[in-house]
Design a protein around this motif. Sequence first.
Motif, PDB file in Angstrom:
ATOM      1  N   GLU A   1       9.755   8.821   2.221  1.00  0.00           N
ATOM      2  CA  GLU A   1       9.426   7.481   2.000  1.00  0.00           C
ATOM      3  C   GLU A   1       9.816   6.929   0.615  1.00  0.00           C
ATOM      4  OE1 GLU A   1       5.377   6.352   3.062  1.00  0.00           O
ATOM      5  OE2 GLU A   1       5.565   7.063   5.050  1.00  0.00           O
TER       6      GLU A   1
ATOM      7  N   PRO B   1       0.771  -1.305  -0.096  1.00  0.00           N
ATOM      8  CA  PRO B   1       0.020   0.114   0.158  1.00  0.00           C
ATOM      9  C   PRO B   1       0.804   1.473  -0.065  1.00  0.00           C
ATOM     10  CG  PRO B   1      -0.045  -0.973   2.072  1.00  0.00           C
ATOM     11  CD  PRO B   1       0.504  -2.083   1.195  1.00  0.00           C
TER      12      PRO B   1
ATOM     13  N   ARG C   1       1.096   4.845   1.110  1.00  0.00           N
ATOM     14  CA  ARG C   1       0.599   5.797   2.372  1.00  0.00           C
ATOM     15  C   ARG C   1       0.523   7.242   1.663  1.00  0.00           C
ATOM     16  NH1 ARG C   1       1.977   8.915   7.114  1.00  0.00           N
ATOM     17  NH2 ARG C   1       4.114   9.150   6.753  1.00  0.00           N
ATOM     18  N   ILE C   2      -0.513   7.953   1.855  1.00  0.00           N
ATOM     19  CA  ILE C   2      -0.736   9.212   1.387  1.00  0.00           C
ATOM     20  C   ILE C   2      -0.405  10.107   2.809  1.00  0.00           C
ATOM     21  CG2 ILE C   2      -2.399  10.964   0.476  1.00  0.00           C
ATOM     22  CD1 ILE C   2      -1.991   8.779  -1.390  1.00  0.00           C
TER      23      ILE C   2
END
Lengths: 364, 336
Positions: B191, B106, B108-109
């Motif tokens: 990230e 996933p 991550r926003i």
Amino acid sequence: MMIQTTVNKVLDHPLNAWYVAAWDHEVTRTILARTIAGRPLAIYRTEDGRPVALADACWHRLAPLSLGKLVGKEDIQCPYHGIRYNSAGRCVSMPAQETINPSATVASFPVVERYRYLWVWLGDATLADPSTIPDMHQMTDPEWAGDGLTIYAPCNYQLVLDNLMDLTHEEFVHISSIGQDELSESDFVTSHTDTTVTVERWMLDIEPPPFWRKNMRDKFPGFEGRVDRWQIIHFEAPSTICIDVGVAKAGTGAPDGDRSQGVNGYVMNTITPETAKTCHYFWSFQRNYRLDSQLITTQLRSGVYNVFGEDEAMLTAQQAAIDANPDYEFYSLNIDAGGMWVRRIIERMLEAEGRLPAVPVAAG
Amino acid sequence: MASNAAEVWQDARVVETIPLTPRIRRIVLEPPLPIPVAPGSHVDVRVHIQHAIDRRSYSVVDASRDGTRVAISVFDSAASRGGAAFMHGLEPGDHVEITQPLLSFPLRIGAPRYLLLAGGIGITALAGMATTLSAVGADYRLVYAGRAREGMAYLDELSQQHGDRLETRISDEGSPLAVAELVATVDESTELYMCGPIRLMDAVRRAWIERELPLPNLRFETFGNSGWFEAQEFVVRIPAQGIEVAVQADQTMLEALEAAGADMMFDCRKGECGLCEVRILALDGVIDHRDVFYSRRQQNAATKMCCCVSRAVTSTDAAAATVAGSRPARVAIDVS
């Protein structure tokens, strides 16, 4: 598909929306377990005060993280096998191995602390725009004072919205406090946009009900006489309703905008679905007079608590009756215009998410 | 989120299949039960290889908003075990069984900065993330490394979509990826999401640890199909069960053992969970550890291996290993 009619008795909840998960004071270094819009959450603050909302199920075997503990600056540790996650939901330590499985994450939902509430977004995170949080500025504006509580309501959230969008029920449900005959006798005007609905009602030159006479006397000691009373209901999708309420000495110009001879409150309501048949109903009563009186804050909160207790009893009974009569449908009255626009807006949000259920087929 | 839901298998229709490079085909599928596709998702596909049915994971490169059209891209590499050949043989109108988009990588926003790093076909896992980050106005860089321009899928599209945010590193053009230099440009709040060959990902991981960057910010996905050495045939034995079987180059050790009748325990089949661990009793050759479950220390010890992805090879010298007629590597194991 065009929506032809609005017939669902209760509605699913949009996921691409901000919902209140908790009061600011409820979010601490002790983990709060609460289900919001069908999703169990573990809610807490990091050591530097940042709120966090994680899915309350460990990646490994789905044990509830909320039964675990907070460790370090921002981590939460599963109570079962000790797997640790950071505030982004990333596993930071795994028992009995030297590496971390790259798939090991729990969902971390976008959160915003605003208007004394913690708002959470459970849908598509790329759409989580904090500027779409409903306007509840009276909660924190220095021109206003007040406080509120939470009702755990055993009914579909839509029933609470219906209740707040049509206040003629006050005449029957709240006889001893704010109810009066003029409510159902007076005319009202409904308007709407794509995301809001407004219902405005004025009752001119009436006797104030007990709740409002008391409030007038707090501002105008010894007040006697008739008042002009208003209720202006502001709905903002999907489930926030702020009601501008008040009375002013009759004939002093309140309908034309001069409220100086009156008292004004805002009933702040925001309803968060928990399950299909339960919701968290966060409310507060804010006022813009006698701001320094904690006595009045407490009196108003107690008074509204009692009023809302009457609503809660009705909503509980209504949900039970809906469940007990699955083959009976709703019919509408003219007074439901506000509530029906709310339903229309929510149905369009659900449709946009591809989640509007088909119109139910009649039994038989 | 971890693997986001129970698998829902469905019969998808192939609506488009076009070559992007000599060895990569773009395949567009229409699933009958569409759901919106989160960035980082993949679909699993049932592939038919000779007379057997197996499953392969392919990242979703892009999809229509409602998920009614899902595009994947399949690289037919020399090391392919037959799945790619099946996928490349699909034609519009054909049907294949696929899962709904599954999310084990996933995005991550909300991170302050992002670095997306793709090596070769790994771009398929990152293209959708880059699209999403662009849409939300995030601060991101997309670094796309490959051997030669003509083998790199989606270069033009990515360049148009991301402009200066796309940085290419192309070995044949004298600008190979310098991992340490790249990681040196990263700060604590960045990230990094990566997908590519194991050598690339391992080098990034080592540079990351050396710089003492937060490990949870290093995100990666591997389907366990990339090794340190070319796959070759080797022999595995389970003395306690009297099993001896040759593991073909296009077969995993786990598959060969299952085919030989061993009752094997496993779960992820991509070298992440460690459930397929076997103990190494004797080894003639070296282990090509392709998992991300063991630490470097544990891999060097060579006492255990993840049989779902890791292999034995004759020599650490790939050239010598492929000399015709050389004796295959042999490994003796004990199982749970």
